[in-house]
Design a protein around this motif. Structure first.
Motif, mmCIF file in Angstrom:
data_model
loop_
_atom_site.group_PDB
_atom_site.id
_atom_site.type_symbol
_atom_site.label_atom_id
_atom_site.label_comp_id
_atom_site.label_asym_id
_atom_site.label_seq_id
_atom_site.Cartn_x
_atom_site.Cartn_y
_atom_site.Cartn_z
ATOM 1 N N VAL A 19 0.827 -1.208 0.000
ATOM 2 C CA VAL A 19 0.000 0.000 0.000
ATOM 3 C C VAL A 19 0.845 1.234 0.000
ATOM 4 O O VAL A 19 0.607 2.197 -0.734
ATOM 5 N N LEU A 20 1.890 1.232 0.804
ATOM 6 C CA LEU A 20 2.793 2.397 0.839
ATOM 7 C C LEU A 20 3.469 2.617 -0.522
ATOM 8 O O LEU A 20 3.653 3.747 -0.998
ATOM 9 N N ALA A 21 3.878 1.512 -1.117
ATOM 10 C CA ALA A 21 4.542 1.638 -2.429
ATOM 11 C C ALA A 21 3.584 2.206 -3.472
ATOM 12 O O ALA A 21 3.957 3.035 -4.315
ATOM 13 N N ALA A 22 2.309 1.765 -3.400
ATOM 14 C CA ALA A 22 1.332 2.299 -4.366
ATOM 15 C C ALA A 22 1.088 3.774 -4.163
ATOM 16 O O ALA A 22 1.009 4.574 -5.116
ATOM 17 N N LEU A 23 0.967 4.196 -2.895
ATOM 18 C CA LEU A 23 0.766 5.615 -2.598
ATOM 19 C C LEU A 23 1.955 6.456 -3.063
ATOM 20 O O LEU A 23 1.800 7.546 -3.631
ATOM 21 N N MET A 24 3.149 5.949 -2.842
ATOM 22 C CA MET A 24 4.342 6.692 -3.279
ATOM 23 C C MET A 24 4.387 6.798 -4.792
ATOM 24 O O MET A 24 4.782 7.826 -5.349
ATOM 25 N N ALA A 25 3.982 5.730 -5.433
ATOM 26 C CA ALA A 25 3.998 5.776 -6.904
ATOM 27 C C ALA A 25 3.002 6.805 -7.436
ATOM 28 O O ALA A 25 3.277 7.558 -8.391
ATOM 29 N N VAL A 26 1.830 6.857 -6.765
ATOM 30 C CA VAL A 26 0.836 7.839 -7.204
ATOM 31 C C VAL A 26 1.344 9.263 -6.992
ATOM 32 O O VAL A 26 1.214 10.145 -7.842
ATOM 33 N N VAL A 27 1.948 9.483 -5.845
ATOM 34 C CA VAL A 27 2.458 10.843 -5.543
ATOM 35 C C VAL A 27 3.563 11.222 -6.515
ATOM 36 O O VAL A 27 3.616 12.345 -7.052
ATOM 37 N N ILE A 28 4.473 10.302 -6.766
ATOM 38 C CA ILE A 28 5.584 10.600 -7.692
ATOM 39 C C ILE A 28 5.045 10.869 -9.095
ATOM 40 O O ILE A 28 5.497 11.758 -9.831
ATOM 41 N N HIS A 30 2.108 12.115 -9.882
ATOM 42 C CA HIS A 30 1.507 13.446 -9.921
ATOM 43 C C HIS A 30 2.556 14.545 -9.970
ATOM 44 O O HIS A 30 2.427 15.541 -10.694
ATOM 45 N N VAL A 31 3.606 14.320 -9.150
ATOM 46 C CA VAL A 31 4.690 15.338 -9.151
ATOM 47 C C VAL A 31 5.340 15.420 -10.522
ATOM 48 O O VAL A 31 5.656 16.493 -11.044
ATOM 49 N N ALA A 32 5.555 14.289 -11.163
ATOM 50 C CA ALA A 32 6.169 14.293 -12.496
ATOM 51 C C ALA A 32 5.283 14.989 -13.524
ATOM 52 O O ALA A 32 5.749 15.742 -14.375
ATOM 53 N N VAL A 33 4.003 14.711 -13.413
ATOM 54 C CA VAL A 33 3.064 15.364 -14.364
ATOM 55 C C VAL A 33 3.068 16.865 -14.168
ATOM 56 O O VAL A 33 3.096 17.656 -15.116
ATOM 57 N N LEU A 34 3.030 17.298 -12.910
ATOM 58 C CA LEU A 34 3.048 18.739 -12.632
ATOM 59 C C LEU A 34 4.330 19.389 -13.128
ATOM 60 O O LEU A 34 4.341 20.487 -13.686
ATOM 61 N N PRO A 84 -12.629 10.859 -9.275
ATOM 62 C CA PRO A 84 -11.414 11.432 -8.674
ATOM 63 C C PRO A 84 -10.829 12.514 -9.593
ATOM 64 O O PRO A 84 -10.781 12.369 -10.801
ATOM 65 N N LYS A 85 -10.465 13.579 -8.963
ATOM 66 C CA LYS A 85 -9.888 14.703 -9.710
ATOM 67 C C LYS A 85 -8.474 14.370 -10.143
ATOM 68 O O LYS A 85 -7.690 13.884 -9.359
ATOM 69 N N MET A 86 -8.223 14.657 -11.361
ATOM 70 C CA MET A 86 -6.881 14.445 -11.908
ATOM 71 C C MET A 86 -6.397 15.740 -12.575
ATOM 72 O O MET A 86 -7.169 16.472 -13.163
ATOM 73 N N VAL A 87 -5.148 15.973 -12.419
ATOM 74 C CA VAL A 87 -4.541 17.173 -13.020
ATOM 75 C C VAL A 87 -4.305 16.909 -14.500
ATOM 76 O O VAL A 87 -3.555 15.990 -14.853
ATOM 77 N N LYS A 88 -4.963 17.679 -15.321
ATOM 78 C CA LYS A 88 -4.821 17.513 -16.780
ATOM 79 C C LYS A 88 -3.840 18.541 -17.331
ATOM 80 O O LYS A 88 -3.763 19.661 -16.846
ATOM 81 N N PRO A 89 -3.055 18.161 -18.303
ATOM 82 C CA PRO A 89 -2.150 19.170 -18.933
ATOM 83 C C PRO A 89 -2.955 20.248 -19.678
ATOM 84 O O PRO A 89 -4.074 20.012 -20.105
#
Length: 273
Positions: A19-28, A30-34, A84-89
């Motif tokens: 679970v922690l690995a999945a959460l970290m992957a999601v955060v990373i 999002h950060v990469a997309v931003l 779920p809200k997603m950041v779109k380019p």
């Protein structure tokens, strides 16, 4: 905090790591997309040069509005499930392509059909008008030339008349100018017959010379003494006798001229006393 950590404590350790690995992957992710979106460059749009649109306004007849459709039963709105809200380019802005409206059709100008007969008639009228003008100019030139010729003839006639008058005047002046004649050139029609006595001669012979002038008819017009006899009374008797005499006209080439001449008179004593 105590409540959230309580359920996690019941999760097994391997499951917790996943679970922690999945959460970290999601955060990373999002950060990469931003990060990618923030460093993305907006593409420069090329300027599209287009001819201005030619618009032709056409009057459109308004048709009667169609009848409204029948009312449908109002359906209850279904609330969509939250996603779920997603950041779109940021979307790439594409240049708007302006559709060029079709150019209105220009009707070809119909060629003007010229009536050949009318054109020929017009040319014929122009030709006749030009011919008339030429004829008028020619007649005007003839009239002017005739006037010049008439003026020249009148001028020559005046010159000839003046020359003739001058000639006649010269001839008249010549005829009026007495010719000087000698005694052999004159002849008497009626010769002078002086009457005198020895008493008038006063005892001696006398000689008297008189100058005589006569006109074209031979009539004596003037008598004067150029050499006196010495006796004035005797001179006057001789002058009167000459005035009563007459000459034959003097002519040259058939033209009579006045003349003048000197005439001597020899007066001798009468032996009979």
């Amino acid at each position: 905090m105590s409540q959230s950590s309580a359920p996690m404590s019941h999760i097994p350790n391997p499951m917790k790591k996943k679970v922690l690995a999945a959460l970290m992957a999601v955060v990373i992710g999002h950060v990469a997309v931003l990060f990618a979106v923030s460093h993305m460059k907006t593409p420069e749009l090329k300027k599209i040069e287009k001819d201005p649109i030619k618009v032709r306004f056409v009057q459109i007849k308004e048709d009667a509005p169609p009848p409204p459709p029948p009312a449908e039963p109002v359906k209850p709105k279904v609330q969509p499930k939250p996603e779920p809200k997603m950041v779109k380019p940021q979307p790439v802005v594409k240049p708007k392509v302006i559709a060029e409206k079709p150019k209105p059709k220009v009707e070809a100008t119909k060629p003007i059909v010229v009536d050949d007969r009318k054109e020929e008639l017009k040319k014929e009228q122009e030709r006749l008008e030009q011919q008339r003008q030429n004829q008028e100019r020619l007649e005007q030139q003839k009239r002017e030339q005739s006037q010049r010729d008439q003026a020249e003839r009148e001028r020559k006639a005046q010159e000839q008349a003046q020359a003739e008058r001058d000639r006649l005047a010269r001839e008249q002046a010549a005829r009026n100018t007495p010719r000087t004649l000698s005694q052999g050139q004159i002849s008497w029609v009626r010769s002078p017959k002086p009457s005198y006595t020895n008493k008038d001669l006063q005892g001696s012979d006398r000689v008297i010379v008189v100058a005589i002038e006569a006109d074209t008819s031979g009539r004596v017009t003037n008598v004067r003494v150029t050499k006196s006899s010495g006796v004035p009374a005797l001179d006057q008797k001789i002058v009167r006798s000459v005035q009563n005499a007459k000459f034959k006209p003097y002519k040259e080439n058939g033209v009579a001229y006045p003349f003048k001449a000197e005439q001597p008179f020899e007066l001798k004593l009468n032996s009979n006393g």
